[in-house]
Design a protein around this motif. Structure first.
Motif, mmCIF file in Angstrom:
data_model
loop_
_atom_site.group_PDB
_atom_site.id
_atom_site.type_symbol
_atom_site.label_atom_id
_atom_site.label_comp_id
_atom_site.label_asym_id
_atom_site.label_seq_id
_atom_site.Cartn_x
_atom_site.Cartn_y
_atom_site.Cartn_z
ATOM 1 N N ARG A 127 0.970 -0.953 -0.030
ATOM 2 C CA ARG A 127 0.477 0.174 -0.079
ATOM 3 C C ARG A 127 0.840 1.067 -0.142
ATOM 4 O O ARG A 127 2.023 1.045 0.540
ATOM 5 C CB ARG A 127 -0.731 -0.510 1.811
ATOM 6 N N ALA A 128 0.094 2.691 -0.432
ATOM 7 C CA ALA A 128 1.050 3.778 -0.645
ATOM 8 C C ALA A 128 0.610 4.192 1.126
ATOM 9 O O ALA A 128 0.578 3.781 1.849
ATOM 10 C CB ALA A 128 0.503 4.788 -1.098
ATOM 11 N N GLY A 129 1.639 4.920 1.130
ATOM 12 C CA GLY A 129 2.368 5.901 2.399
ATOM 13 C C GLY A 129 3.417 5.599 2.930
ATOM 14 O O GLY A 129 3.665 5.852 4.142
ATOM 15 N N LEU A 130 4.134 3.659 3.040
ATOM 16 C CA LEU A 130 4.755 3.615 3.525
ATOM 17 C C LEU A 130 6.127 4.250 3.985
ATOM 18 O O LEU A 130 6.752 5.032 2.571
ATOM 19 C CB LEU A 130 5.345 2.072 3.600
ATOM 20 N N VAL A 131 7.233 4.333 4.671
ATOM 21 C CA VAL A 131 7.989 4.671 4.856
ATOM 22 C C VAL A 131 9.306 3.743 5.953
ATOM 23 O O VAL A 131 8.706 2.868 5.944
ATOM 24 C CB VAL A 131 8.355 6.184 5.822
ATOM 25 N N GLU A 132 9.682 4.699 5.867
ATOM 26 C CA GLU A 132 11.185 3.624 6.476
ATOM 27 C C GLU A 132 11.014 2.701 7.687
ATOM 28 O O GLU A 132 10.362 3.945 8.518
ATOM 29 C CB GLU A 132 12.821 4.644 6.716
ATOM 30 N N GLY A 133 10.911 1.884 8.172
ATOM 31 C CA GLY A 133 10.829 1.298 9.577
ATOM 32 C C GLY A 133 9.281 0.814 10.141
ATOM 33 O O GLY A 133 8.669 0.334 10.291
ATOM 34 N N SER A 134 8.317 1.235 8.588
ATOM 35 C CA SER A 134 6.444 0.918 8.713
ATOM 36 C C SER A 134 6.479 0.333 8.731
ATOM 37 O O SER A 134 6.904 -1.376 8.147
ATOM 38 C CB SER A 134 6.297 1.286 7.539
ATOM 39 N N ARG A 135 5.550 -0.861 9.596
ATOM 40 C CA ARG A 135 5.357 -2.350 10.072
ATOM 41 C C ARG A 135 4.202 -2.346 8.459
ATOM 42 O O ARG A 135 3.313 -1.917 8.462
ATOM 43 C CB ARG A 135 4.775 -2.582 10.974
ATOM 44 N N ALA A 231 10.030 3.914 15.918
ATOM 45 C CA ALA A 231 9.632 5.109 14.840
ATOM 46 C C ALA A 231 9.522 5.379 13.670
ATOM 47 O O ALA A 231 10.545 5.754 13.381
ATOM 48 C CB ALA A 231 10.161 6.646 16.175
ATOM 49 N N PRO A 232 8.624 5.216 13.177
ATOM 50 C CA PRO A 232 8.462 4.951 11.445
ATOM 51 C C PRO A 232 8.763 6.255 11.377
ATOM 52 O O PRO A 232 8.315 6.850 11.724
ATOM 53 C CB PRO A 232 7.232 4.471 11.388
ATOM 54 N N GLY A 233 9.323 6.425 10.118
ATOM 55 C CA GLY A 233 9.595 7.723 9.047
ATOM 56 C C GLY A 233 11.265 7.930 8.998
ATOM 57 O O GLY A 233 12.139 9.074 8.796
ATOM 58 N N LYS A 234 12.122 7.407 10.156
ATOM 59 C CA LYS A 234 13.958 7.378 10.038
ATOM 60 C C LYS A 234 14.322 6.456 10.546
ATOM 61 O O LYS A 234 13.204 5.204 11.035
ATOM 62 C CB LYS A 234 13.292 8.650 11.634
ATOM 63 N N PRO A 235 15.857 5.777 10.316
ATOM 64 C CA PRO A 235 16.898 4.644 10.464
ATOM 65 C C PRO A 235 16.713 4.437 11.831
ATOM 66 O O PRO A 235 16.019 5.789 12.876
ATOM 67 C CB PRO A 235 17.867 5.288 10.049
ATOM 68 N N GLN A 236 16.232 3.403 12.319
ATOM 69 C CA GLN A 236 15.664 2.570 13.238
ATOM 70 C C GLN A 236 16.948 2.247 14.262
ATOM 71 O O GLN A 236 17.866 2.129 13.975
ATOM 72 C CB GLN A 236 15.233 1.186 13.334
#
Length: 291
Positions: A127-135, A231-236
């Protein structure tokens, strides 16, 4: 790629092969001796700087996971020559499937690169909208080629696995990979660790039994993230080799596209990486690591 150091000479054992991390020998019994070195690899380079005790951590962690996972595995014995005590196992000879069996529950690494380029990972639309770290909505099977030393693993579609090993074996490898990932993810989460993704390798015995081989669920073959800091949206933050990858890409001054070997790791990165590997082992197993 950095030249491999000479393999340890082990009386009564014939050196067969050295990979990025492991050295493989044949024993007089015909069984194999698999030795985990302290070598660190990143971006298909074997780095100049080893991580002290890394091979022992990888071996101890793999052995612990083999105990937890109720599937056939390649371990015969941990009674190994003194020269490689604590970092080696005696294992079966198998016909290894030429597929990297990867399960992803979160988006990172090459999966993220593929998704950003195509909206898919290994031919699987996300699906659209996923980012770095998204489950991910559900974990996915994202196989890769099993590249030769110095070459790049490449993500491939499930159809490519079918073409390599046949439909029956491909289905069994996919199902087993996803089953093991689900079990390991649940176990890791109980210990405050997210198993974001992991790679399994499988082989077959002469009777056709599929066997779990190589290392399993280690910081070299998996992404481990602290649950409390996800925290999705950045490197973990991680308990794995991402520490080394990030330093090489963002702090060392090395240009990955230059064709030049990466620089030696700093003492601080070596210690942080060693500590992260040991921390992952101790958190997951409840055991204290000892050299």
């Amino acid at each position: 790629m950095t030249t491999l150091p000479q393999a340890v000479q082990i009386p009564g054992a014939k050196h067969l092969h050295s990979g990025k991390v492991r050295d493989l020998y044949e024993l007089g019994s015909g069984d194999l001796l698999m030795v985990a070195s302290d070598r660190m690899s990143a971006f298909d380079w074997i780095l100049e700087t080893p991580i002290p005790d890394k091979g022992k951590v990888l071996t101890a962690m793999s052995l612990w996971w083999f105990e937890q996972l109720d599937v056939p595995n390649h371990i015969i014995s941990t009674d190994v020559p003194a020269e490689v005590a604590g970092r080696a196992v005696v294992c079966e000879k198998l016909e290894i499937f030429q597929v990297e069996c990867i399960a992803r529950g979160y988006l990172s690494g090459t999966g993220l690169l593929d998704y950003n380029a195509t909206g898919e990972v290994c031919g699987i639309p996300l699906r659209a909208g996923l980012v770095e770290g998204s489950r991910l909505d559900e974990p996915i099977f994202t196989p890769a080629t099993k590249a030769q030393l110095g070459e790049h693993d490449e993500n491939v579609s499930y159809d490519a696995v079918v073409a390599t090993v046949g439909a029956d074996i491909a289905g069994r490898l996919r199902d087993l990979t996803m089953e093991l990932y689900a079990r390991a993810h649940a176990m890791a989460e109980q210990h405050g660790i997210i198993l974001a993704d992991t790679k399994f390798e499988f082989g077959a015995r002469a009777d056709g039994t599929i066997v779990l081989a190589d290392e399993v669920l280690t910081p070299d073959s998996s992404r481990f993230w602290p649950v409390a800091e996800w925290a999705p949206g950045k490197p973990q933050p991680s308990y794995d080799k991402q520490i080394v990858r990030d330093w090489l890409q963002f702090e060392s001054g090395w240009d990955r596209k230059s064709g030049e070997a990466p620089p030696p790791l700093s003492d601080e990165v070596v210690e942080r990486t060693r500590s992260a590997y040991i921390d992952a082992y101790e958190r997951l197993t409840g055991r204290t690591f000892s050299v």
